[in-house]
Design a protein around this motif. Sequence first.
Motif, PDB file in Angstrom:
ATOM      1  N   ARG A  66       0.619  -1.592  -0.111  1.00 46.76           N
ATOM      2  CA  ARG A  66      -0.295   0.029   0.332  1.00 46.76           C
ATOM      3  C   ARG A  66       0.553   1.492  -0.405  1.00 46.76           C
ATOM      4  O   ARG A  66       1.985   1.212   0.541  1.00 46.76           O
ATOM      5  CB  ARG A  66      -0.656  -0.061   1.469  1.00 46.76           C
ATOM      6  CG  ARG A  66      -2.195   1.467   1.207  1.00 46.76           C
ATOM      7  CD  ARG A  66      -2.608   0.957   3.070  1.00 46.76           C
ATOM      8  NE  ARG A  66      -2.845   2.706   3.327  1.00 46.76           N
ATOM      9  CZ  ARG A  66      -4.923   2.250   3.024  1.00 46.76           C
ATOM     10  NH1 ARG A  66      -5.336   1.522   2.631  1.00 46.76           N
ATOM     11  NH2 ARG A  66      -5.308   3.405   2.924  1.00 46.76           N
ATOM     12  N   LEU A  67       0.472   1.941  -0.721  1.00 47.13           N
ATOM     13  CA  LEU A  67       1.594   2.985  -0.877  1.00 47.13           C
ATOM     14  C   LEU A  67       0.921   4.106  -0.746  1.00 47.13           C
ATOM     15  O   LEU A  67      -0.498   4.401  -1.196  1.00 47.13           O
ATOM     16  CB  LEU A  67       2.226   3.913  -2.260  1.00 47.13           C
ATOM     17  CG  LEU A  67       2.840   4.950  -2.481  1.00 47.13           C
ATOM     18  CD1 LEU A  67       3.468   5.561  -2.013  1.00 47.13           C
ATOM     19  CD2 LEU A  67       2.514   4.749  -4.893  1.00 47.13           C
ATOM     20  N   THR A  68       0.945   5.329   0.416  1.00 49.97           N
ATOM     21  CA  THR A  68       0.168   6.132   0.412  1.00 49.97           C
ATOM     22  C   THR A  68       0.883   8.172   0.346  1.00 49.97           C
ATOM     23  O   THR A  68       1.755   7.957   0.480  1.00 49.97           O
ATOM     24  CB  THR A  68      -0.413   6.491   1.778  1.00 49.97           C
ATOM     25  OG1 THR A  68      -1.160   5.167   1.866  1.00 49.97           O
ATOM     26  CG2 THR A  68      -1.008   7.703   1.904  1.00 49.97           C
ATOM     27  N   ALA A  69       0.843   8.661  -0.955  1.00 52.94           N
ATOM     28  CA  ALA A  69       0.986   9.482  -1.215  1.00 52.94           C
ATOM     29  C   ALA A  69       0.785  11.317  -1.046  1.00 52.94           C
ATOM     30  O   ALA A  69      -0.469  11.507  -1.724  1.00 52.94           O
ATOM     31  CB  ALA A  69       2.141   9.064  -2.478  1.00 52.94           C
ATOM     32  N   TRP A  70       1.471  11.796  -0.674  1.00 48.54           N
ATOM     33  CA  TRP A  70       0.763  12.956  -0.697  1.00 48.54           C
ATOM     34  C   TRP A  70       1.374  13.976  -1.619  1.00 48.54           C
ATOM     35  O   TRP A  70       2.670  14.666  -1.433  1.00 48.54           O
ATOM     36  CB  TRP A  70       0.841  14.184   0.627  1.00 48.54           C
ATOM     37  CG  TRP A  70      -0.352  13.302   2.323  1.00 48.54           C
ATOM     38  CD1 TRP A  70      -1.360  13.689   2.461  1.00 48.54           C
ATOM     39  CD2 TRP A  70       0.301  11.892   2.695  1.00 48.54           C
ATOM     40  NE1 TRP A  70      -2.166  12.615   2.994  1.00 48.54           N
ATOM     41  CE2 TRP A  70      -1.101  11.419   2.868  1.00 48.54           C
ATOM     42  CE3 TRP A  70       1.718  11.043   3.111  1.00 48.54           C
ATOM     43  CZ2 TRP A  70      -0.494  10.360   4.002  1.00 48.54           C
ATOM     44  CZ3 TRP A  70       1.706  10.245   3.238  1.00 48.54           C
ATOM     45  CH2 TRP A  70       0.364   9.488   4.519  1.00 48.54           C
ATOM     46  N   VAL A  71       1.028  14.749  -2.322  1.00 49.22           N
ATOM     47  CA  VAL A  71       1.383  15.653  -3.342  1.00 49.22           C
ATOM     48  C   VAL A  71       1.241  17.069  -3.600  1.00 49.22           C
ATOM     49  O   VAL A  71      -0.008  17.479  -2.950  1.00 49.22           O
ATOM     50  CB  VAL A  71       1.172  15.554  -5.350  1.00 49.22           C
ATOM     51  CG1 VAL A  71       1.610  16.038  -6.171  1.00 49.22           C
ATOM     52  CG2 VAL A  71       0.834  13.532  -4.767  1.00 49.22           C
ATOM     53  N   ARG A  72       2.685  17.185  -2.982  1.00 46.40           N
ATOM     54  CA  ARG A  72       2.109  19.051  -2.867  1.00 46.40           C
ATOM     55  C   ARG A  72       2.409  19.764  -3.883  1.00 46.40           C
ATOM     56  O   ARG A  72       3.299  19.235  -5.295  1.00 46.40           O
ATOM     57  CB  ARG A  72       3.450  19.798  -1.590  1.00 46.40           C
ATOM     58  CG  ARG A  72       2.953  18.964  -0.601  1.00 46.40           C
ATOM     59  CD  ARG A  72       3.626  19.615   0.749  1.00 46.40           C
ATOM     60  NE  ARG A  72       5.697  19.687   0.177  1.00 46.40           N
ATOM     61  CZ  ARG A  72       6.342  18.079   0.459  1.00 46.40           C
ATOM     62  NH1 ARG A  72       5.555  17.100   0.682  1.00 46.40           N
ATOM     63  NH2 ARG A  72       7.319  17.607  -0.279  1.00 46.40           N
ATOM     64  N   GLY A  73       2.112  21.243  -4.257  1.00 42.83           N
ATOM     65  CA  GLY A  73       2.590  22.337  -5.295  1.00 42.83           C
ATOM     66  C   GLY A  73       1.111  22.310  -6.251  1.00 42.83           C
ATOM     67  O   GLY A  73       0.233  22.399  -5.140  1.00 42.83           O
ATOM     68  N   ARG A  74       0.950  22.978  -7.170  1.00 43.38           N
ATOM     69  CA  ARG A  74       0.151  23.537  -7.926  1.00 43.38           C
ATOM     70  C   ARG A  74      -0.374  22.200  -8.208  1.00 43.38           C
ATOM     71  O   ARG A  74      -0.597  22.040  -9.349  1.00 43.38           O
ATOM     72  CB  ARG A  74       0.017  24.468  -8.906  1.00 43.38           C
ATOM     73  CG  ARG A  74      -1.424  25.371  -9.350  1.00 43.38           C
ATOM     74  CD  ARG A  74      -1.022  26.345 -10.683  1.00 43.38           C
ATOM     75  NE  ARG A  74      -0.483  26.093 -11.611  1.00 43.38           N
ATOM     76  CZ  ARG A  74      -1.596  25.624 -12.728  1.00 43.38           C
ATOM     77  NH1 ARG A  74      -2.514  25.554 -12.460  1.00 43.38           N
ATOM     78  NH2 ARG A  74      -0.265  25.376 -13.752  1.00 43.38           N
ATOM     79  N   VAL A  75      -1.656  21.459  -7.986  1.00 44.69           N
ATOM     80  CA  VAL A  75      -3.094  20.026  -8.263  1.00 44.69           C
ATOM     81  C   VAL A  75      -3.567  20.124  -7.705  1.00 44.69           C
ATOM     82  O   VAL A  75      -4.132  19.202  -8.137  1.00 44.69           O
ATOM     83  CB  VAL A  75      -1.608  18.871  -7.291  1.00 44.69           C
ATOM     84  CG1 VAL A  75       0.238  18.657  -7.674  1.00 44.69           C
ATOM     85  CG2 VAL A  75      -1.244  19.427  -5.574  1.00 44.69           C
ATOM     86  N   GLN A  76      -4.074  21.105  -7.486  1.00 49.18           N
ATOM     87  CA  GLN A  76      -5.877  21.218  -7.505  1.00 49.18           C
ATOM     88  C   GLN A  76      -6.202  22.074  -8.675  1.00 49.18           C
ATOM     89  O   GLN A  76      -5.594  23.202  -8.615  1.00 49.18           O
ATOM     90  CB  GLN A  76      -6.416  21.808  -6.539  1.00 49.18           C
ATOM     91  CG  GLN A  76      -6.176  20.745  -5.127  1.00 49.18           C
ATOM     92  CD  GLN A  76      -7.003  20.805  -3.436  1.00 49.18           C
ATOM     93  OE1 GLN A  76      -7.984  21.621  -4.403  1.00 49.18           O
ATOM     94  NE2 GLN A  76      -6.645  19.563  -2.578  1.00 49.18           N
ATOM     95  N   GLY A  77      -7.922  21.608  -8.919  1.00 49.77           N
ATOM     96  CA  GLY A  77      -8.150  22.630 -10.765  1.00 49.77           C
ATOM     97  C   GLY A  77      -7.397  22.204 -11.589  1.00 49.77           C
ATOM     98  O   GLY A  77      -7.361  23.205 -12.746  1.00 49.77           O
ATOM     99  N   VAL A  78      -6.427  21.352 -12.086  1.00 45.35           N
ATOM    100  CA  VAL A  78      -5.854  21.407 -13.026  1.00 45.35           C
ATOM    101  C   VAL A  78      -5.646  19.498 -13.588  1.00 45.35           C
ATOM    102  O   VAL A  78      -4.998  19.731 -14.906  1.00 45.35           O
ATOM    103  CB  VAL A  78      -4.360  21.528 -12.609  1.00 45.35           C
ATOM    104  CG1 VAL A  78      -3.637  22.576 -12.993  1.00 45.35           C
ATOM    105  CG2 VAL A  78      -3.782  20.929 -11.819  1.00 45.35           C
ATOM    106  N   GLY A  79      -6.755  18.663 -12.924  1.00 41.25           N
ATOM    107  CA  GLY A  79      -7.001  17.393 -13.972  1.00 41.25           C
ATOM    108  C   GLY A  79      -5.751  16.400 -13.352  1.00 41.25           C
ATOM    109  O   GLY A  79      -6.108  15.364 -13.942  1.00 41.25           O
ATOM    110  N   PHE A  80      -5.843  16.544 -11.799  1.00 41.09           N
ATOM    111  CA  PHE A  80      -4.394  15.979 -11.668  1.00 41.09           C
ATOM    112  C   PHE A  80      -4.997  14.499 -10.455  1.00 41.09           C
ATOM    113  O   PHE A  80      -4.286  13.564 -11.691  1.00 41.09           O
ATOM    114  CB  PHE A  80      -3.633  16.922 -10.521  1.00 41.09           C
ATOM    115  CG  PHE A  80      -2.599  16.064  -9.719  1.00 41.09           C
ATOM    116  CD1 PHE A  80      -0.949  16.323 -10.252  1.00 41.09           C
ATOM    117  CD2 PHE A  80      -2.604  14.885  -8.770  1.00 41.09           C
ATOM    118  CE1 PHE A  80       0.059  15.551 -10.272  1.00 41.09           C
ATOM    119  CE2 PHE A  80      -1.236  14.364  -9.133  1.00 41.09           C
ATOM    120  CZ  PHE A  80       0.495  14.694  -9.080  1.00 41.09           C
TER     121      PHE A  80
END
Length: 103
Positions: free
Chosen positions: A16-30
Motif C-alpha cells: 500500500r502506497l500513500t502519497a501526499w502531493v504538494r504544489g499546484r495540483v488542484q484544479g488542473v485535472g491532477f
Amino acid sequence: MNGPSPLPGEESGPVRLTAWVRGRVQGVGFRWHTRARALAIGGLRGFALNLADGRVQVVAEGDAERCRLLLEWLRSDDTPGRVTGVTEIWDTPRGGYEGFAVR
C-alpha cells in the motif's frame, strides 16, 4: 543469514502506497490524470483525493513495482499542474477498493 531489510518501496508482492502531493495540483485535472496513469500501469486499486490544504492524497494498492511506477510518475514533470514535493509511506494493503477512483 538474512540481508538488510528492504528500503521503503523496495518490497516485493502486494503493498500500500500513500502519497501526499504538494504544489499546484488542484484544479488542473491532477486526480483524473493520476487515475488514468494508475489504470495504464494496471493492477492498482485505490484513489486520488483533494485535501483541504491544497494537496492531493493518492492511495494505491497492488504489486510493489507497479506502485513504484505510479510514485515515479507523481514525481515526474509529466503530471498536470506543478508538483513541488511528494511525501510517501509504504504499508501492507488493507483492501476494500473496487478499482482506482477519483474522490
